[in-house]
Design a protein around this motif. Structure first.
Motif, PDB file in Angstrom:
ATOM      1  N   VAL A  39       0.399  -1.140  -0.099  1.00 54.39           N
ATOM      2  CA  VAL A  39       0.517  -0.340  -0.061  1.00 54.39           C
ATOM      3  C   VAL A  39       0.398   0.828  -0.291  1.00 54.39           C
ATOM      4  O   VAL A  39       1.848   1.237   0.257  1.00 54.39           O
ATOM      5  CB  VAL A  39      -0.999  -0.213   1.252  1.00 54.39           C
ATOM      6  N   ASP A  50      -7.775   6.370   0.489  1.00 59.38           N
ATOM      7  CA  ASP A  50      -7.689   4.780   0.226  1.00 59.38           C
ATOM      8  C   ASP A  50      -7.046   4.224   0.342  1.00 59.38           C
ATOM      9  O   ASP A  50      -7.397   2.636   0.277  1.00 59.38           O
ATOM     10  CB  ASP A  50      -8.467   5.035  -1.295  1.00 59.38           C
ATOM     11  N   GLN A  51      -5.519   4.076   0.646  1.00 55.45           N
ATOM     12  CA  GLN A  51      -4.331   3.097   0.663  1.00 55.45           C
ATOM     13  C   GLN A  51      -3.998   3.145   2.734  1.00 55.45           C
ATOM     14  O   GLN A  51      -3.819   2.508   2.836  1.00 55.45           O
ATOM     15  CB  GLN A  51      -3.578   2.479   0.093  1.00 55.45           C
ATOM     16  N   LYS A  84      -8.082  -4.600   5.332  1.00 52.67           N
ATOM     17  CA  LYS A  84      -7.099  -3.956   3.670  1.00 52.67           C
ATOM     18  C   LYS A  84      -8.038  -2.926   2.724  1.00 52.67           C
ATOM     19  O   LYS A  84      -9.545  -3.328   2.963  1.00 52.67           O
ATOM     20  CB  LYS A  84      -7.269  -5.524   2.673  1.00 52.67           C
ATOM     21  N   ALA A 102      -9.594  -0.425   0.469  1.00 50.27           N
ATOM     22  CA  ALA A 102      -9.990  -0.833  -1.136  1.00 50.27           C
ATOM     23  C   ALA A 102      -9.001  -0.311  -2.005  1.00 50.27           C
ATOM     24  O   ALA A 102      -9.701  -0.807  -3.333  1.00 50.27           O
ATOM     25  CB  ALA A 102     -11.589   0.084  -0.992  1.00 50.27           C
ATOM     26  N   GLY A 103      -8.035   0.610  -1.962  1.00 52.27           N
ATOM     27  CA  GLY A 103      -7.328   0.944  -2.795  1.00 52.27           C
ATOM     28  C   GLY A 103      -5.916   0.359  -3.393  1.00 52.27           C
ATOM     29  O   GLY A 103      -4.939   0.370  -3.851  1.00 52.27           O
ATOM     30  N   ALA A 104      -5.841  -0.921  -2.214  1.00 53.23           N
ATOM     31  CA  ALA A 104      -5.168  -1.266  -2.500  1.00 53.23           C
ATOM     32  C   ALA A 104      -4.612  -2.674  -3.581  1.00 53.23           C
ATOM     33  O   ALA A 104      -5.712  -3.066  -3.858  1.00 53.23           O
ATOM     34  CB  ALA A 104      -4.337  -2.134  -1.093  1.00 53.23           C
ATOM     35  N   LYS A 105      -3.764  -2.249  -4.623  1.00 55.38           N
ATOM     36  CA  LYS A 105      -3.963  -3.337  -5.470  1.00 55.38           C
ATOM     37  C   LYS A 105      -2.712  -4.456  -5.519  1.00 55.38           C
ATOM     38  O   LYS A 105      -1.458  -4.152  -4.681  1.00 55.38           O
ATOM     39  CB  LYS A 105      -3.265  -2.732  -6.859  1.00 55.38           C
ATOM     40  N   GLY A 106      -2.630  -5.780  -5.748  1.00 50.77           N
ATOM     41  CA  GLY A 106      -1.713  -6.629  -5.831  1.00 50.77           C
ATOM     42  C   GLY A 106      -1.481  -7.614  -4.573  1.00 50.77           C
ATOM     43  O   GLY A 106      -2.562  -7.284  -3.847  1.00 50.77           O
ATOM     44  N   THR A 107      -0.032  -7.469  -4.448  1.00 42.54           N
ATOM     45  CA  THR A 107       0.262  -8.879  -3.225  1.00 42.54           C
ATOM     46  C   THR A 107      -0.505  -7.467  -1.707  1.00 42.54           C
ATOM     47  O   THR A 107       0.521  -6.308  -2.189  1.00 42.54           O
ATOM     48  CB  THR A 107       1.120  -9.151  -2.828  1.00 42.54           C
ATOM     49  N   TYR A 108      -1.496  -8.015  -1.305  1.00 46.87           N
ATOM     50  CA  TYR A 108      -1.157  -6.655  -0.186  1.00 46.87           C
ATOM     51  C   TYR A 108      -0.929  -7.412   1.152  1.00 46.87           C
ATOM     52  O   TYR A 108       0.562  -6.254   1.525  1.00 46.87           O
ATOM     53  CB  TYR A 108      -2.605  -7.405   0.399  1.00 46.87           C
ATOM     54  N   GLN A 130       3.292  -8.429   1.760  1.00 45.22           N
ATOM     55  CA  GLN A 130       4.209  -8.634   0.693  1.00 45.22           C
ATOM     56  C   GLN A 130       5.489  -9.858   1.751  1.00 45.22           C
ATOM     57  O   GLN A 130       5.269 -10.638   1.147  1.00 45.22           O
ATOM     58  CB  GLN A 130       4.697  -7.460   0.427  1.00 45.22           C
TER      59      GLN A 130
END
Length: 231
Positions: free
Chosen positions: A50, A56-57, A200, A202-208, A210
């Motif tokens: 994030v 939003d992250q 988590k 809503a704005g998180a993309k990919g692997t949260y 890591q």
């Protein structure tokens, strides 16, 4: 370059810094290497995918650890009248209204966790520059702005942990003491990881989640395989 102590070298013996261990193995390794003369705090660190600069992250929340933190927190409550009396009865260490605001503004912060009733927030809002940088500003999202001061105080004293992602995308929090049994530490680690996972954004993309590591106050960090954290 900082000199590595003999104690730290010994703690590193038998530890593969490149390997990601199961959470049970990692806790066992960290606990065995917590050999300081005091009861070291065991910490969990999670690198998240994030960017906290974006609203939003943002990741933050509170979780009640099943086995407590091993710490005794001092709790301050901003409240008036009946709610102030309730806070004192529930075991709050410091209770007040305008008088407590003045003390905090003067730099006298005699508490580790801060709770406020909603009607007190116009006053408490003045303390943002003092409490904010310390991560102590009451917030309804994490249950520290509430009319249920009794349960909030019991949670703070009984093992609730607040977490908030830092600028680098890291969430770090204590999950117990080295004197805890391995089972209790594992349960606390999983509880915190589960709460972060559920938070988590809503704005998180990919692997949260890591990268994950467990460490003690004076010991080396041990990498954890993220897939072993969540049920």
């Amino acid at each position: 370059m900082a000199k590595i102590s003999k104690r730290y070298k010994k703690a590193m013996d038998g530890l593969d810094r490149d390997k990601a261990y199961s959470v049970e193995e990692a806790v066992k390794l960290v606990k065995a290497r917590a050999t300081a003369k005091f009861d070291e705090t065991i910490e969990l660190s999670l690198n998240l995918g994030v960017d906290p600069r974006h609203a939003d992250q943002m990741v933050r929340g509170v979780v009640n650890l099943p086995n407590g933190t091993g710490r005794t927190l001092r709790v301050g409550v901003f409240a008036r009248g009946a709610k102030a009396d309730e806070a004192k009865a529930a075991g709050a260490d410091v209770v007040g209204a305008e008088d407590l605001v003045e003390k905090v503004q003067a730099g006298n912060i005699d508490f580790d966790r801060c709770i406020a009733t909603p009607d007190m927030m116009p006053l408490v809002g003045r303390l943002g520059k003092v409490l904010g940088p310390r991560g102590m500003m009451p917030n309804p999202k994490i249950g520290t702005v509430t009319m249920d001061v009794t349960n909030a105080i019991k949670g703070a004293k009984g093992g609730s942990v607040e977490f908030r992602v830092e600028k680098a995308g890291i969430v770090q929090a204590g999950v117990g003491k080295a004197s805890f049994s391995e089972d209790k530490l594992v349960a606390n680690v999983k509880a915190l990881a589960d709460a972060v996972a559920k938070a988590k954004p809503a704005g998180a993309k990919g692997t949260y989640i890591q990268r994950v590591a467990v460490s003690s106050t004076m010991g080396p960090g041990v990498k954890v395989e993220p897939s072993t954290l969540l049920n």
